[in-house]
Write a protein that holds these residues in place. Structure first.
Motif, PDB file in Angstrom:
ATOM      1  N   ARG A 225       0.827  -1.206   0.000  1.00  0.00           N
ATOM      2  CA  ARG A 225       0.000   0.000   0.000  1.00  0.00           C
ATOM      3  C   ARG A 225       0.866   1.264   0.000  1.00  0.00           C
ATOM      4  N   ASN A 226       1.902   1.256   0.829  1.00  0.00           N
ATOM      5  CA  ASN A 226       2.780   2.427   0.911  1.00  0.00           C
ATOM      6  C   ASN A 226       3.468   2.690  -0.427  1.00  0.00           C
ATOM      7  N   ARG A 227       3.927   1.616  -1.081  1.00  0.00           N
ATOM      8  CA  ARG A 227       4.604   1.809  -2.356  1.00  0.00           C
ATOM      9  C   ARG A 227       3.616   2.254  -3.439  1.00  0.00           C
ATOM     10  N   LEU A 228       2.398   1.724  -3.406  1.00  0.00           N
ATOM     11  CA  LEU A 228       1.364   2.179  -4.335  1.00  0.00           C
ATOM     12  C   LEU A 228       1.121   3.679  -4.180  1.00  0.00           C
ATOM     13  N   ASP A 229       1.063   4.137  -2.937  1.00  0.00           N
ATOM     14  CA  ASP A 229       0.809   5.556  -2.697  1.00  0.00           C
ATOM     15  C   ASP A 229       1.971   6.407  -3.199  1.00  0.00           C
ATOM     16  N   GLU A 230       3.194   5.920  -3.032  1.00  0.00           N
ATOM     17  CA  GLU A 230       4.353   6.669  -3.521  1.00  0.00           C
ATOM     18  C   GLU A 230       4.326   6.793  -5.043  1.00  0.00           C
ATOM     19  N   VAL A 231       4.086   5.668  -5.709  1.00  0.00           N
ATOM     20  CA  VAL A 231       4.057   5.689  -7.169  1.00  0.00           C
ATOM     21  C   VAL A 231       2.858   6.484  -7.659  1.00  0.00           C
ATOM     22  N   GLY A 232       1.718   6.336  -6.991  1.00  0.00           N
ATOM     23  CA  GLY A 232       0.536   7.093  -7.373  1.00  0.00           C
ATOM     24  C   GLY A 232       0.752   8.595  -7.248  1.00  0.00           C
ATOM     25  N   ALA A 233       1.457   9.015  -6.182  1.00  0.00           N
ATOM     26  CA  ALA A 233       1.734  10.444  -5.999  1.00  0.00           C
ATOM     27  C   ALA A 233       2.616  10.968  -7.130  1.00  0.00           C
ATOM     28  N   GLU A 234       3.572  10.164  -7.561  1.00  0.00           N
ATOM     29  CA  GLU A 234       4.439  10.564  -8.669  1.00  0.00           C
ATOM     30  C   GLU A 234       3.638  10.729  -9.963  1.00  0.00           C
ATOM     31  N   ARG A 235       2.598   9.916 -10.130  1.00  0.00           N
ATOM     32  CA  ARG A 235       1.800   9.961 -11.350  1.00  0.00           C
ATOM     33  C   ARG A 235       0.586  10.864 -11.237  1.00  0.00           C
ATOM     34  N   GLY A 236       0.339  11.353 -10.054  1.00  0.00           N
ATOM     35  CA  GLY A 236      -0.789  12.248  -9.873  1.00  0.00           C
ATOM     36  C   GLY A 236      -2.139  11.576  -9.864  1.00  0.00           C
ATOM     37  N   ARG A 237      -2.188  10.305  -9.486  1.00  0.00           N
ATOM     38  CA  ARG A 237      -3.480   9.615  -9.409  1.00  0.00           C
ATOM     39  C   ARG A 237      -3.390   8.482  -8.400  1.00  0.00           C
ATOM     40  N   HIS A 238      -4.552   8.056  -7.914  1.00  0.00           N
ATOM     41  CA  HIS A 238      -4.620   6.983  -6.934  1.00  0.00           C
ATOM     42  C   HIS A 238      -4.491   5.623  -7.620  1.00  0.00           C
ATOM     43  N   LEU A 239      -3.660   4.762  -7.087  1.00  0.00           N
ATOM     44  CA  LEU A 239      -3.524   3.397  -7.589  1.00  0.00           C
ATOM     45  C   LEU A 239      -4.201   2.446  -6.612  1.00  0.00           C
ATOM     46  N   LYS A 240      -5.025   1.582  -7.133  1.00  0.00           N
ATOM     47  CA  LYS A 240      -5.849   0.696  -6.308  1.00  0.00           C
ATOM     48  C   LYS A 240      -5.087  -0.544  -5.845  1.00  0.00           C
ATOM     49  N   LEU A 241      -5.497  -1.040  -4.687  1.00  0.00           N
ATOM     50  CA  LEU A 241      -5.069  -2.353  -4.217  1.00  0.00           C
ATOM     51  C   LEU A 241      -6.314  -3.182  -3.959  1.00  0.00           C
ATOM     52  N   GLY A 242      -6.442  -4.283  -4.706  1.00  0.00           N
ATOM     53  CA  GLY A 242      -7.540  -5.218  -4.503  1.00  0.00           C
ATOM     54  C   GLY A 242      -7.026  -6.505  -3.894  1.00  0.00           C
ATOM     55  N   VAL A 243      -7.846  -7.144  -3.070  1.00  0.00           N
ATOM     56  CA  VAL A 243      -7.500  -8.443  -2.478  1.00  0.00           C
ATOM     57  C   VAL A 243      -8.696  -9.369  -2.623  1.00  0.00           C
ATOM     58  N   ARG A 244      -8.426 -10.614  -3.017  1.00  0.00           N
ATOM     59  CA  ARG A 244      -9.496 -11.620  -3.052  1.00  0.00           C
ATOM     60  C   ARG A 244      -9.231 -12.602  -1.934  1.00  0.00           C
ATOM     61  N   VAL A 245     -10.236 -12.806  -1.070  1.00  0.00           N
ATOM     62  CA  VAL A 245     -10.044 -13.543   0.170  1.00  0.00           C
ATOM     63  C   VAL A 245     -11.126 -14.622   0.319  1.00  0.00           C
ATOM     64  N   ALA A 246     -11.039 -15.358   1.410  1.00  0.00           N
ATOM     65  CA  ALA A 246     -11.951 -16.473   1.683  1.00  0.00           C
ATOM     66  C   ALA A 246     -13.398 -16.003   1.782  1.00  0.00           C
ATOM     67  N   PRO A 247     -14.368 -16.931   1.679  1.00  0.00           N
ATOM     68  CA  PRO A 247     -15.787 -16.546   1.655  1.00  0.00           C
ATOM     69  C   PRO A 247     -16.349 -16.034   2.970  1.00  0.00           C
ATOM     70  N   THR A 248     -15.625 -16.174   4.072  1.00  0.00           N
ATOM     71  CA  THR A 248     -16.075 -15.634   5.352  1.00  0.00           C
ATOM     72  C   THR A 248     -14.903 -14.932   6.025  1.00  0.00           C
ATOM     73  N   LEU A 249     -15.199 -13.944   6.856  1.00  0.00           N
ATOM     74  CA  LEU A 249     -14.146 -13.252   7.582  1.00  0.00           C
ATOM     75  C   LEU A 249     -13.430 -14.186   8.543  1.00  0.00           C
ATOM     76  N   ALA A 250     -14.178 -15.119   9.143  1.00  0.00           N
ATOM     77  CA  ALA A 250     -13.556 -16.055  10.075  1.00  0.00           C
ATOM     78  C   ALA A 250     -12.577 -16.976   9.358  1.00  0.00           C
ATOM     79  N   ASN A 251     -12.965 -17.473   8.186  1.00  0.00           N
ATOM     80  CA  ASN A 251     -12.057 -18.349   7.452  1.00  0.00           C
ATOM     81  C   ASN A 251     -10.826 -17.585   6.969  1.00  0.00           C
ATOM     82  N   ALA A 252     -11.031 -16.325   6.560  1.00  0.00           N
ATOM     83  CA  ALA A 252      -9.886 -15.524   6.141  1.00  0.00           C
ATOM     84  C   ALA A 252      -8.915 -15.339   7.306  1.00  0.00           C
ATOM     85  N   ALA A 253      -9.450 -15.034   8.486  1.00  0.00           N
ATOM     86  CA  ALA A 253      -8.590 -14.850   9.658  1.00  0.00           C
ATOM     87  C   ALA A 253      -7.868 -16.139  10.015  1.00  0.00           C
TER      88      ALA A 253
END
Length: 517
Positions: A225-253
C-alpha cells in the motif's frame, strides 16, 4: 480511502487465455479479441500475470515461461505461451505493456493480478525425478521456503498434503519475493493498481501457524500500500489495491488474513469476497458491514465453472450480492465465454434495477464441489461447508432436514403490483425408490406428496420400478414464498417394505419469474 477512483460495477478477470493462442499474436489481435468486447461495458479488466512463479509477461525479476528450456521440453500450451511472450516482447515491449496501453486507449480500468500462492499438482523433486517447466525454479531451488518442509511426512488426501508445495509466507524471503514481483507490476507498467489474489489457491501459511501470523501478511499488505501511494503520488493519481479472500471473515482470519484491519487501516481499496463456489450461501453481508465507513469497496465473487454458467442462476447470485449492499460483482473463470455473452450479460449484472424484474433461480449450495487431490484441499481450507447433499434418513420424530434458500427478490411487492409470474420450488432426490414418498414444508406450509410434479429419469427414459433420481416441482405463491431466508423441510415417508434405502437430496432451488420478462 481518500482519492479513490470510481468503481466499475463489474470486475472481469482474465487468466491470460490469449497468450496460449496460436503464435504469433500481435497487438492488433489482442485489441480485437480481448479488448474490443469490453469497450463501453461497465467493467474493469483484471489480468493474471502467471502461476507457480512462472510468468507470461515481460518481468525482469521472475521466471518467464519457457526460459532455459528447449521448446521440445514444453507442452503445446506452454510452447504457445512462450513464443507469444517472446514475440510481443521483441516487437511491442511485451504482453503487459501492450494490454495496459490498449486498455488505457479504450478507457478500460486495468489491473494485473498476482496469485499469492498456487497448489496445482506439479510433481517435482522431492516427490518425483521429473521436473515440469510449469512448476517453476523458485520452488525447486527453495524447498526450505515451502509449507511442507523437506523430509516431512504428510498423509495424502488431506488439506496439508494438497498445500504442501505452496510458498510459506512466514519466511521473510517469500514476502520479499512477493513484494518485488507485485511492486514491479505498477512501478514499470501504466496500470491502475494491482490485485493480490489469495484464493488461487488458498493457503499462504502452515495451517497451525496461520492465525497467529496475521500480522506478517498485514505487514506485507501495508508495504505494498505504501509503495502504491508513492508511485501514485508521482503519477498524480490513486492506484488501487484489490484483495481476493476467503468466503467468510472467520475463514480468512484462520488462514492468516486480517481483512477487517486492512479495511479499517485504509490499506485496501477493494475486497473481493469468496472463491465463487458457494455464491448462494456466502455471508457477503458481513464483509459489507465491516467495510462501512472505511471507503473500501466490497465485491462478491462468482465462478464460471462451479456452478454459475446458467443465466437465471447467475442473475440470482448477482442480485443477492447487490441486495446485501455489495459494490459490485467479480467474475472469475468467465473469460472463455464469447464476446456476445460479455456484451449481453455484463450490462444486466451491473444494474440491480434491471435485475430486479428479471427471472432468477436461487439454489442451495453444494459441499461436494470440492474434492481432495491437486489443489482441492486448498479450497477446502477456505470454503466452509454447504448444505447439500443430504442423506434423507427417517427420524424418530418424523422431522426432516431443513434447507435454507435466501431469495433476494421482493416477491411480496411483485405480487402486490401484479408483476410476479409463476414461481417454482424444485427438489431433486437420488436413490429414490418407487414406493418412497416425501412431504415438503415451505416456511411451515405443507406441500403434500402428490401436490407437485414428479418425474423419474434414467438415461432419458421414464422408469417406474427401479431406484433412481426423482425431480419434484411445486408451484408456489406468496405466501408462503417470501423475500429473505426460506425454510424448506423435507420429510421422508418410507414404505412399509423399506429395506434400508437411503435417498440423497441433491438439489433444492426456487425459481422466480416475472410477467412479460
Amino acid at each position: 480511502m481518500t482519492n479513490q477512483s470510481a468503481n466499475q460495477p463489474i470486475i472481469f478477470t482474465d487468466d491470460a487465455w490469449i497468450m496460449s493462442e496460436e503464435p504469433p499474436i500481435t497487438p492488433e489481435i489482442i485489441k480485437e479479441k480481448m479488448i474490443r468486447p469490453f469497450e463501453g461495458m461497465p467493467a474493469s479488466l483484471w489480468w493474471a500475470v502467471g502461476d507457480h512463479e512462472v510468468y507470461h509477461h515481460e518481468t525482469e525479476i521472475g521466471e518467464i515461461i519457457g526460459d532455459g528450456y528447449d521448446l521440445s521440453e514444453l507442452s503445446e500450451f506452454e510452447r504457445r505461451k512462450a513464443l507469444n511472450v517472446r514475440h510481443l516482447t521483441e516487437t511491442a515491449g511485451g504482453p503487459l505493456t501492450v494490454i495496459a496501453s490498449l486498455c488505457r486507449e479504450a478507457g478500460i480500468e486495468f489491473l494485473p493480478r498476482f496469485r499469492m500462492n498456487s497448489h496445482y499438482a506439479y510433481y517435482a523433486p522431492p516427490y518425483t525425478d521429473t521436473i515440469q517447466p510449469g512448476y517453476g525454479r523458485y520452488r525447486q531451488e527453495n524447498p526450505h521456503l515451502l509449507i511442507g518442509r523437506p523430509g516431512e511426512s504428510i498423509p495424502e488426501d488431506t488439506i496439508d498434503w494438497d498445500i504442501r508445495t505452496g510458498k510459506d509466507y512466514a519466511y521473510p524471503e517469500v514476502r520479499d519475493y512477493a513484494y518485488s514481483m507485485i511492486t514491479e507490476l505498477f512501478e514499470r507498467f501504466d496500470v491502475d493498481g494491482v490485485e493480490m489474489d489469495f484464493n488461487r489457491h488458498p493457503g499462504v501459511f502452515r495451517r497451525e501457524e496461520a492465525f497467529q501470523n496475521r500480522y506478517l501478511m498485514t505487514d506485507l499488505v501495508r508495504r505494498i500500500r505504501n509503495r502504491l501511494d508513492e508511485v501514485g503520488a508521482e503519477r498524480g493519481r490513486h492506484l488501487k489495491l484489490g484483495v481476493r479472500v476467503a468466503p467468510t471473515l472467520a475463514n480468512a482470519a484462520r488462514m492468516g488474513l486480517d481483512v477487517p484491519k486492512w479495511m479499517a487501516d485504509g490499506l485496501v481499496d477493494t475486497v473481493i469476497a469468496g472463491v465463487g463456489w458457494i455464491p448462494f450461501e456466502m455471508p457477503i453481508g458481513e464483509f459489507v458491514q465491516e467495510a462501512r465507513g472505511t471507503g473500501c469497496a466490497v465485491y462478491g465473487c462468482l465462478e464460471g465453472l462451479r456452478p454459475l454458467v446458467d443465466d437465471s442462476a447467475l442473475r440470482a447470485a448477482a442480485y443477492r450480492f447487490w441486495e446485501a449492499g455489495a459494490d459490485g460483482i467479480y467474475l472469475y473463470n468467465y473469460f472463455t465465454l464469447p464476446p456476445t455473452w460479455i456484451r449481453r450479460t455484463l450490462p444486466q449484472l451491473a444494474d440491480p434495477a434491471k435485475l430486479k424484474r428479471m427471472s432468477k433461480r436461487y439454489e442451495a449450495d453444494h459441499a461436494d464441489r470440492i474434492q481432495y487431490g491437486g489443489h482441492g484441499g486448498a479450497f477446502r481450507n477456505a470454503v466452509p461447508a454447504a448444505q447439500l447433499p443430504i442423506s434423507l434418513i427417517e427420524t424418530s420424530t418424523g422431522r426432516g432436514p431443513v434447507v435454507n434458500i435466501e431469495v433476494a427478490d421482493d416477491v411480496e411487492a411483485a405480487t402486490a403490483d401484479g408483476t410476479l409470474g409463476p414461481c417454482v420450488l424444485g427438489v431433486s432426490i437420488d436413490n429414490f425408490a418407487p414406493d418412497d414418498e416425501v412431504e415438503i414444508l415451505l416456511n411451515g406450509h405443507l406441500l403434500p406428496w402428490g401436490a407437485g410434479r414428479e418425474s423419474f429419469i434414467a438415461g432419458g427414459r421414464k422408469w417406474p420400478t427401479l431406484e433412481g433420481p426423482i425431480s419434484l416441482q411445486y408451484d408456489i405463491e406468496t405466501p408462503p414464498l417470501l423475500k429473505g431466508v426460506n425454510r424448506i423441510e423435507i420429510r421422508r415417508k418410507p414404505p412399509a417394505t423399506d429395506v434400508g434405502n437411503r435417498p440423497v437430496i441433491t438439489n433444492v432451488e426456487i425459481t422466480v419469474t416475472y410477467q412479460n420478462a
